[in-house]
Design an enzyme around this catalytic site. Structure first.
Site, PDB file in Angstrom:
ATOM      1  CG  ASN A  76      -3.595 -13.077 -37.148  1.00 18.86           C
ATOM      2  OD1 ASN A  76      -3.741 -14.275 -37.403  1.00 18.86           O
ATOM      3  ND2 ASN A  76      -3.402 -12.629 -35.906  1.00 18.86           N
ATOM      4  CB  CYS A 138      -7.115 -22.726 -31.066  1.00 14.76           C
ATOM      5  SG  CYS A 138      -6.286 -24.056 -30.249  1.00 14.76           S
ATOM      6  N   GLY A 252       1.712  -8.725 -26.031  1.00 14.14           N
ATOM      7  CA  GLY A 252       0.695  -7.761 -26.418  1.00 14.14           C
ATOM      8  C   GLY A 252       1.285  -6.398 -26.695  1.00 14.14           C
ATOM      9  CB  THR A 275       2.210  -6.945 -34.034  1.00 11.71           C
ATOM     10  OG1 THR A 275       1.184  -7.933 -33.859  1.00 11.71           O
ATOM     11  CG2 THR A 275       1.775  -5.969 -35.098  1.00 11.71           C
TER      12      THR A 275
HETATM   13  C1  LIG Z   1       0.018 -13.112 -37.839  1.00 10.10           C
HETATM   14  C2  LIG Z   1      -0.081 -13.670 -36.444  1.00 10.10           C
HETATM   15  C3  LIG Z   1      -0.055 -15.045 -36.232  1.00 10.10           C
HETATM   16  C4  LIG Z   1      -0.142 -15.566 -34.935  1.00 10.10           C
HETATM   17  N1  LIG Z   1      -0.101 -16.934 -34.757  1.00 10.10           N
HETATM   18  C5  LIG Z   1      -0.108 -17.432 -33.496  1.00 10.10           C
HETATM   19  C6  LIG Z   1       0.047 -18.836 -33.286  1.00 10.10           C
HETATM   20  O1  LIG Z   1       0.250 -19.633 -34.202  1.00 10.10           O
HETATM   21  N2  LIG Z   1      -0.024 -19.287 -32.004  1.00 10.10           N
HETATM   22  C7  LIG Z   1      -0.189 -18.441 -30.923  1.00 10.10           C
HETATM   23  O2  LIG Z   1      -0.218 -18.901 -29.789  1.00 10.10           O
HETATM   24  N3  LIG Z   1      -0.307 -17.098 -31.105  1.00 10.10           N
HETATM   25  C8  LIG Z   1      -0.267 -16.589 -32.365  1.00 10.10           C
HETATM   26  N4  LIG Z   1      -0.349 -15.232 -32.545  1.00 10.10           N
HETATM   27  C9  LIG Z   1      -0.489 -14.352 -31.362  1.00 10.10           C
HETATM   28  C10 LIG Z   1       0.886 -13.800 -30.917  1.00 10.10           C
HETATM   29  O3  LIG Z   1       1.745 -14.836 -30.520  1.00 10.10           O
HETATM   30  C11 LIG Z   1       0.727 -12.797 -29.738  1.00 10.10           C
HETATM   31  O4  LIG Z   1       0.176 -13.483 -28.637  1.00 10.10           O
HETATM   32  C12 LIG Z   1      -0.178 -11.620 -30.092  1.00 10.10           C
HETATM   33  O5  LIG Z   1      -0.002 -11.217 -31.425  1.00 10.10           O
HETATM   34  C13 LIG Z   1       0.081 -10.406 -29.178  1.00 10.10           C
HETATM   35  O6  LIG Z   1       1.421  -9.979 -29.278  1.00 10.10           O
HETATM   36  P1  LIG Z   1       1.889  -8.773 -30.274  1.00 10.10           P
HETATM   37  O7  LIG Z   1       0.946  -7.636 -30.056  1.00 10.10           O
HETATM   38  O8  LIG Z   1       3.307  -8.480 -29.862  1.00 10.10           O
HETATM   39  O9  LIG Z   1       1.794  -9.320 -31.651  1.00 10.10           O
HETATM   40  C14 LIG Z   1      -0.261 -14.694 -33.840  1.00 10.10           C
HETATM   41  C15 LIG Z   1      -0.274 -13.300 -34.048  1.00 10.10           C
HETATM   42  C16 LIG Z   1      -0.178 -12.783 -35.327  1.00 10.10           C
HETATM   43  C17 LIG Z   1      -0.160 -11.290 -35.501  1.00 10.10           C
END
Ligand SMILES: Cc1cc2nc3c(=O)[nH]c(=O)nc-3n(C[C@H](O)[C@H](O)[C@H](O)COP(=O)(O)O)c2cc1C
Length: 319
Positions: A76, A138, A252, A275
């Protein structure tokens, strides 16, 4: 092993000074800014709802396409689109508070000063907002777009600048910091973080063979989902080994009770789910039930007893 009923399992966990009723919460950016996920389950049953990262001012985010499915996950580049903290407070937060959920508000900035402004804007929120997650993964626009979380000094400066948030701060680290990860984690704690969220997405790129162009409007993006789970487990283990007293919230690729337990065993006090909620928005709620049943079946009365209980010797986390 003594027989334990699910009703006897205590899933509560401490992240620093914050007591969560369950070790499973939403990950920032993956379930909206407010109570959106409440259509699929009781938000008050979650450890917390972590809202999408907010800038002090409204922010449009990146050009489409913003998300693309990748093998065992997604890539993303949403670009942190958001309404700004003031609008979020008036339009999104009330429904979230009414749901009874504990809330983690995530803030981001393009400069150290913007983080300070964000912290000041959340300082008087009610106690139901249990923590501020400071998303340092960021770009620092004052430093040529280097990620804050890839610099020890910038990490320290951001955490020090957000002290006025008036509640525990969790520093959300970047898994792309490489050999600097532990130093950055240490700088975050030195700057006043009470806990570390490990981690954000991994840098990735997806190119369409037909157009020969990146699939995402922004070019590259962040990879998440089951594909990154072992990478995140290693990152948590590495920081835990170096900073054994720093509370860790893992993120993650978690989607099952076993994933939650795995993260706990390598040192996480709680786990964020992102996710997996895109695949099925009921995932977080199911994971709480599944983790309870897993603990009962395995004779684990207190989830907290699992934290850091893995025997990793003689594994070198750098291997
Ligand atoms: C579509 C999307 C948007 C995300 N937006 C943010 C965000 O605004 N701030 C943030 O700290 N992490 C953001 N993340 C990261 C997630 O919070 C998380 O750290 C990362 O996706 C790993 O976890 P997961 O594999 O369970 O998704 C985003 C992830 C995705 C997939």
């Amino acid at each position: 092993m003594s027989r334990i009923e699910p009703v006897d399992v205590d899933l509560s966990t401490m992240v620093g000074s914050v007591r969560l009723r369950a070790p499973i919460m939403t990950a920032s950016g993956t379930s909206g800014h407010g109570a959106e996920l409440g259509a699929f389950g009781d938000l008050a049953s979650l450890g917390a709802v972590t809202v999408k990262s907010l800038l002090p001012v409204p922010w449009a985010g990146n050009a489409p396409l913003r998300v693309h499915q990748s093998p065992s996950g997604m890539i993303n580049s949403v670009g942190l689109q958001g309404p700004g903290i003031r609008t979020w407070r008036s339009q999104d937060l009330p429904a979230l508070l009414s749901s009874g959920a504990d809330v983690v508000v995530s803030i981001w900035g393009r400069s150290v000063d913007e983080y300070a402004q964000g912290a000041a804007l959340v300082a008087d929120l009610p106690a139901q907002v249990v923590a501020v997650e400071v998303n340092i993964s960021c770009p620092n626009t004052e430093k040529g777009n280097e990620l804050f979380a890839h610099s020890v000094d910038a990490t320290q400066a951001v955490m020090a600048a957000t002290a006025s948030a008036n509640r525990p701060r969790w520093a959300k680290l970047s898994p792309n910091a490489g050999p600097l990860l532990v130093d950055v984690a240490q700088a975050a704690m030195g700057g006043g973080a009470e806990a570390l969220t490990i981690a954000n997405t991994f840098f990735g790129l997806s190119v369409d063979p037909l157009t020969r162009r990146p699939r995402l409007g922004n070019g590259s993006g962040g990879v998440s989902g089951p594909a990154i789970h072992p990478l995140a487990v290693r990152a948590v283990a590495e920081v835990r080994a170096a900073l054994p007293t720093a509370p860790i919230v893992a993120a993650g690729g978690a989607r099952t009770a076993e994933d939650v337990v795995e993260f706990a065993l390598v040192g996480a006090s709680a786990v964020q789910v992102g996710t997996a909620s895109f695949a099925d928005p009921r995932t977080c709620f199911r994971m709480i039930a599944d983790t309870t049943n897993w603990c009962a079946k395995q004779g684990v009365r207190r989830f907290a007893d699992l934290i850091g209980a893995a025997d990793l010797s003689p594994v070198a986390v750098h291997a």
